[in-house]
Write a protein that holds these residues in place. Structure first.
Motif, PDB file in Angstrom:
ATOM      1  N   ALA A 208       5.224   4.798  14.629  1.00  0.00           N
ATOM      2  CA  ALA A 208       4.556   6.078  14.806  1.00  0.00           C
ATOM      3  C   ALA A 208       3.906   6.507  13.507  1.00  0.00           C
ATOM      4  CB  ALA A 208       5.552   7.145  15.272  1.00  0.00           C
ATOM      5  N   SER A 209       2.789   7.231  13.616  1.00  0.00           N
ATOM      6  CA  SER A 209       2.103   7.718  12.416  1.00  0.00           C
ATOM      7  C   SER A 209       1.164   8.856  12.791  1.00  0.00           C
ATOM      8  CB  SER A 209       1.306   6.591  11.755  1.00  0.00           C
ATOM      9  OG  SER A 209       0.622   7.064  10.606  1.00  0.00           O
ATOM     10  N   ASN A 210       1.003   9.782  11.842  1.00  0.00           N
ATOM     11  CA  ASN A 210      -0.007  10.832  11.985  1.00  0.00           C
ATOM     12  C   ASN A 210      -1.262  10.495  11.202  1.00  0.00           C
ATOM     13  OD1 ASN A 210       1.143  13.104  13.600  1.00  0.00           O
ATOM     14  ND2 ASN A 210       2.774  12.935  12.075  1.00  0.00           N
ATOM     15  N   ALA A 211      -1.317   9.277  10.658  1.00  0.00           N
ATOM     16  CA  ALA A 211      -2.440   8.891   9.798  1.00  0.00           C
ATOM     17  C   ALA A 211      -3.468   8.042  10.531  1.00  0.00           C
ATOM     18  CB  ALA A 211      -1.919   8.134   8.577  1.00  0.00           C
ATOM     19  N   GLY A 212      -3.377   7.961  11.844  1.00  0.00           N
ATOM     20  CA  GLY A 212      -4.351   7.202  12.611  1.00  0.00           C
ATOM     21  C   GLY A 212      -4.247   5.701  12.441  1.00  0.00           C
ATOM     22  N   LEU A 213      -3.044   5.202  12.130  1.00  0.00           N
ATOM     23  CA  LEU A 213      -2.867   3.767  11.946  1.00  0.00           C
ATOM     24  C   LEU A 213      -2.972   3.052  13.285  1.00  0.00           C
ATOM     25  CD1 LEU A 213       0.105   3.683   9.383  1.00  0.00           C
ATOM     26  CD2 LEU A 213      -2.352   3.571   8.921  1.00  0.00           C
ATOM     27  N   TYR A 214      -3.709   1.963  13.296  1.00  0.00           N
ATOM     28  CA  TYR A 214      -3.938   1.192  14.528  1.00  0.00           C
ATOM     29  C   TYR A 214      -2.617   0.712  15.124  1.00  0.00           C
ATOM     30  CZ  TYR A 214      -4.929  -2.763  17.547  1.00  0.00           C
ATOM     31  OH  TYR A 214      -4.941  -3.629  18.607  1.00  0.00           O
ATOM     32  N   GLY A 215      -2.519   0.801  16.442  1.00  0.00           N
ATOM     33  CA  GLY A 215      -1.379   0.263  17.165  1.00  0.00           C
ATOM     34  C   GLY A 215      -0.134   1.105  17.098  1.00  0.00           C
ATOM     35  N   CYS A 216      -0.245   2.317  16.510  1.00  0.00           N
ATOM     36  CA  CYS A 216       0.910   3.187  16.354  1.00  0.00           C
ATOM     37  C   CYS A 216       0.810   4.396  17.289  1.00  0.00           C
ATOM     38  CB  CYS A 216       1.025   3.692  14.915  1.00  0.00           C
ATOM     39  SG  CYS A 216       1.315   2.407  13.683  1.00  0.00           S
ATOM     40  N   TYR A 217       1.938   4.910  17.673  1.00  0.00           N
ATOM     41  CA  TYR A 217       2.011   6.172  18.395  1.00  0.00           C
ATOM     42  C   TYR A 217       1.441   7.271  17.511  1.00  0.00           C
ATOM     43  CZ  TYR A 217       4.370  10.263  20.469  1.00  0.00           C
ATOM     44  OH  TYR A 217       4.672  11.481  21.019  1.00  0.00           O
ATOM     45  N   GLU A 218       0.594   8.107  18.055  1.00  0.00           N
ATOM     46  CA  GLU A 218       0.001   9.188  17.280  1.00  0.00           C
ATOM     47  C   GLU A 218       0.905  10.415  17.340  1.00  0.00           C
ATOM     48  OE1 GLU A 218      -4.063  10.011  18.202  1.00  0.00           O
ATOM     49  OE2 GLU A 218      -4.644   7.893  18.191  1.00  0.00           O
ATOM     50  N   GLY A 219       1.649  10.628  16.274  1.00  0.00           N
ATOM     51  CA  GLY A 219       2.574  11.750  16.234  1.00  0.00           C
ATOM     52  C   GLY A 219       3.803  11.402  15.417  1.00  0.00           C
TER      53      GLY A 219
ATOM     54  N   GLY B 287       8.544   5.551  11.485  1.00  0.00           N
ATOM     55  CA  GLY B 287       7.376   6.387  11.250  1.00  0.00           C
ATOM     56  C   GLY B 287       6.937   6.336   9.800  1.00  0.00           C
ATOM     57  N   SER B 288       5.614   6.350   9.581  1.00  0.00           N
ATOM     58  CA  SER B 288       5.086   6.329   8.220  1.00  0.00           C
ATOM     59  C   SER B 288       3.683   6.930   8.214  1.00  0.00           C
ATOM     60  CB  SER B 288       5.039   4.901   7.671  1.00  0.00           C
ATOM     61  OG  SER B 288       4.495   4.876   6.370  1.00  0.00           O
ATOM     62  N   GLU B 289       3.337   7.569   7.096  1.00  0.00           N
ATOM     63  CA  GLU B 289       1.994   8.114   6.928  1.00  0.00           C
ATOM     64  C   GLU B 289       1.128   7.209   6.054  1.00  0.00           C
ATOM     65  OE1 GLU B 289       1.361  10.583   9.009  1.00  0.00           O
ATOM     66  OE2 GLU B 289       3.477  10.219   9.485  1.00  0.00           O
ATOM     67  N   VAL B 290       1.678   6.092   5.615  1.00  0.00           N
ATOM     68  CA  VAL B 290       0.915   5.055   4.917  1.00  0.00           C
ATOM     69  C   VAL B 290       1.184   3.735   5.622  1.00  0.00           C
ATOM     70  CG1 VAL B 290       0.971   6.255   2.700  1.00  0.00           C
ATOM     71  CG2 VAL B 290       2.794   4.622   3.260  1.00  0.00           C
ATOM     72  N   GLU B 291       0.431   2.710   5.289  1.00  0.00           N
ATOM     73  CA  GLU B 291       0.606   1.416   5.943  1.00  0.00           C
ATOM     74  C   GLU B 291       2.051   0.934   5.812  1.00  0.00           C
ATOM     75  OE1 GLU B 291      -2.231  -1.681   5.140  1.00  0.00           O
ATOM     76  OE2 GLU B 291      -3.765  -0.212   4.594  1.00  0.00           O
ATOM     77  N   PHE B 292       2.550   0.361   6.892  1.00  0.00           N
ATOM     78  CA  PHE B 292       3.918  -0.153   6.878  1.00  0.00           C
ATOM     79  C   PHE B 292       4.000  -1.385   5.979  1.00  0.00           C
ATOM     80  CE2 PHE B 292       3.811   2.398  10.665  1.00  0.00           C
ATOM     81  CZ  PHE B 292       5.080   2.948  10.741  1.00  0.00           C
ATOM     82  N   PRO B 293       5.042  -1.488   5.153  1.00  0.00           N
ATOM     83  CA  PRO B 293       5.159  -2.622   4.232  1.00  0.00           C
ATOM     84  C   PRO B 293       5.808  -3.849   4.868  1.00  0.00           C
ATOM     85  CG  PRO B 293       6.938  -1.112   3.824  1.00  0.00           C
ATOM     86  CD  PRO B 293       6.115  -0.499   4.926  1.00  0.00           C
ATOM     87  N   PHE B 294       5.544  -4.063   6.139  1.00  0.00           N
ATOM     88  CA  PHE B 294       6.113  -5.192   6.876  1.00  0.00           C
ATOM     89  C   PHE B 294       4.997  -5.911   7.632  1.00  0.00           C
ATOM     90  CE2 PHE B 294       9.008  -1.472   7.349  1.00  0.00           C
ATOM     91  CZ  PHE B 294       9.966  -1.843   6.413  1.00  0.00           C
ATOM     92  N   ALA B 295       5.227  -7.178   7.902  1.00  0.00           N
ATOM     93  CA  ALA B 295       4.308  -7.901   8.783  1.00  0.00           C
ATOM     94  C   ALA B 295       4.475  -7.362  10.198  1.00  0.00           C
ATOM     95  CB  ALA B 295       4.610  -9.394   8.731  1.00  0.00           C
ATOM     96  N   LEU B 296       3.354  -7.036  10.836  1.00  0.00           N
ATOM     97  CA  LEU B 296       3.367  -6.462  12.174  1.00  0.00           C
ATOM     98  C   LEU B 296       2.688  -7.394  13.165  1.00  0.00           C
ATOM     99  CD1 LEU B 296       2.262  -2.814  11.222  1.00  0.00           C
ATOM    100  CD2 LEU B 296       4.588  -3.752  11.285  1.00  0.00           C
TER     101      LEU B 296
ATOM    102  N   PRO C  23       0.822  -1.222   0.000  1.00  0.00           N
ATOM    103  CA  PRO C  23       0.000   0.000   0.000  1.00  0.00           C
ATOM    104  C   PRO C  23       0.849   1.262   0.000  1.00  0.00           C
ATOM    105  CG  PRO C  23      -0.878  -1.602   1.566  1.00  0.00           C
ATOM    106  CD  PRO C  23       0.442  -2.143   1.095  1.00  0.00           C
ATOM    107  N   GLY C  24       0.271   2.331  -0.576  1.00  0.00           N
ATOM    108  CA  GLY C  24       0.974   3.608  -0.586  1.00  0.00           C
ATOM    109  C   GLY C  24       2.068   3.705  -1.623  1.00  0.00           C
ATOM    110  N   ASP C  25       1.946   2.959  -2.729  1.00  0.00           N
ATOM    111  CA  ASP C  25       2.955   2.972  -3.801  1.00  0.00           C
ATOM    112  C   ASP C  25       4.329   2.568  -3.302  1.00  0.00           C
ATOM    113  OD1 ASP C  25       1.189   3.802  -5.836  1.00  0.00           O
ATOM    114  OD2 ASP C  25       1.373   5.893  -5.203  1.00  0.00           O
ATOM    115  N   GLN C  26       4.365   1.637  -2.347  1.00  0.00           N
ATOM    116  CA  GLN C  26       5.627   1.118  -1.835  1.00  0.00           C
ATOM    117  C   GLN C  26       5.926  -0.230  -2.486  1.00  0.00           C
ATOM    118  OE1 GLN C  26       5.978   2.246   2.715  1.00  0.00           O
ATOM    119  NE2 GLN C  26       3.914   1.567   2.266  1.00  0.00           N
ATOM    120  N   TYR C  27       7.216  -0.476  -2.718  1.00  0.00           N
ATOM    121  CA  TYR C  27       7.633  -1.710  -3.383  1.00  0.00           C
ATOM    122  C   TYR C  27       8.857  -2.272  -2.674  1.00  0.00           C
ATOM    123  CZ  TYR C  27       4.630  -0.149  -7.190  1.00  0.00           C
ATOM    124  OH  TYR C  27       3.542   0.267  -7.930  1.00  0.00           O
ATOM    125  N   ILE C  28       8.885  -3.587  -2.544  1.00  0.00           N
ATOM    126  CA  ILE C  28      10.075  -4.279  -2.047  1.00  0.00           C
ATOM    127  C   ILE C  28      10.584  -5.178  -3.167  1.00  0.00           C
ATOM    128  CG2 ILE C  28      10.995  -5.945  -0.400  1.00  0.00           C
ATOM    129  CD1 ILE C  28       9.117  -4.842   1.687  1.00  0.00           C
TER     130      ILE C  28
END
Length: 290
Positions: free
Chosen positions: A184-195, A144-153, A23-28
């Motif tokens: 951490a994220s400012n995008a309201g991602l679940y389980g992340c620090y807000e900021g 920190g990321s403003e889009v979904e992290f491209p890793f298994a969490l 998600p978020g135009d990220q590629y591995i």
């Protein structure tokens, strides 16, 4: 470029083994590049020719290496024409590549606690550093990321000082190897620090005992506003801080001087090339981040 650096940069026809969209135009992308895999260190990058139609290469930080199998993993985001062309490369394709390039992070002092702070596409060098430090020195990663992290969490089972109960997610591959991390994220991602992620790192560092904080070293890579915040954090808490800069590059091997940055060394202003004199610099040498 010094003779020593020249002797460790290789041109390889890297073969694409896998290319996964997130998600978020990220590629591995996983590449078979045995010379680079055998020598790369955290903080270094490769310079890829993204398409036969585009002679100028693109610098991308190395996220992981597997020297035994000769592979490297890259994480990038499609944000321009060049990286958009790179998204079209498929398994089996050959990509002309120079690597590994640059001065890496110094991870040699195993008495230190390395606090790794990455933002967006600046996370890969931090993943690489954590991987190399496993079993050798204490380390913790904040990403920190403003889009979904491209890793298994996964929810963490490790309690960290100063971290509130909302920041529960960790990078699974690190947690399973005993390396703590928080997101951490400012995008309201679940389980992340807000900021912002430097503020998450600040909460942790300020909660440490003075003797524990005195062992810390900050390593960081990410957008310039984030690096400014990390440099400020290091100054305020008197913690040595090292930043990996991401700049536009043309040649990538020090010939064009198109990626220079001003430094202040022993009271003298100098201009250093990010590609080969960096990308890692001590924050105290960079007037921009003072």
């Amino acid at each position: 470029m010094s003779k020593e650096q020249d002797a460790t940069i290789f041109e390889e026809q890297a073969r694409v083994l896998a290319h996964v969209t997130h998600p978020g135009d990220q590629y591995i992308m996983r590449l078979h590049a045995p010379k680079t895999a055998a020598r790369a260190k955290p903080g270094q990058f490769v310079h890829l020719r993204v398409s036969p139609e585009r002679p100028l290469r693109r610098p991308i930080s190395i996220m992981l290496t597997d020297p035994e199998h000769g592979t490297i993993d890259l994480l990038y985001k499609a944000i321009g024409e060049g990286t958009q062309l790179l998204t079209e490369r498929k398994a089996g394709d050959l990509i002309p590549m120079l690597g590994p390039i640059g001065v890496p992070f110094d991870l040699s002092d195993h008495t230190k606690r390395y606090v790794l702070i990455g933002g967006g596409v600046g996370i890969p060098p931090m993943i690489f550093a954590a991987d190399q430090l496993q079993g050798k020195a204490d380390c913790i990663l904040f990403a920190g990321s403003e889009v979904e992290f491209p890793f298994a969490l996964k929810p963490s089972t490790t309690l960290l000082p100063g971290i509130n109960g909302n920041a529960i997610l960790t990078i699974r591959s690190l947690e399973e190897r005993g390396i703590p991390s928080r997101l951490a994220s400012n995008a309201g991602l679940y389980g992340c620090y807000e900021g912002h992620v430097p503020n998450l790192a600040r909460d942790y560092l300020q909660a440490l005992r003075p003797d524990e904080r005195a062992r810390c070293v900050l390593l960081s890579c990410g957008p310039h506003p984030m690096l400014h915040a990390v440099a400020k954090l290091g100054r305020e808490l008197e913690i040595p801080t090292f930043l990996s800069l991401e700049e536009h590059m043309a040649c990538g091997i020090g010939g064009c001087a198109g990626c220079v940055v001003k430094t202040l060394e022993e009271g003298q202003e100098k201009y250093r090339r990010v590609c080969v004199d960096g990308p890692v610099f001590a924050a105290e040498l960079l007037p921009e981040f003072a």
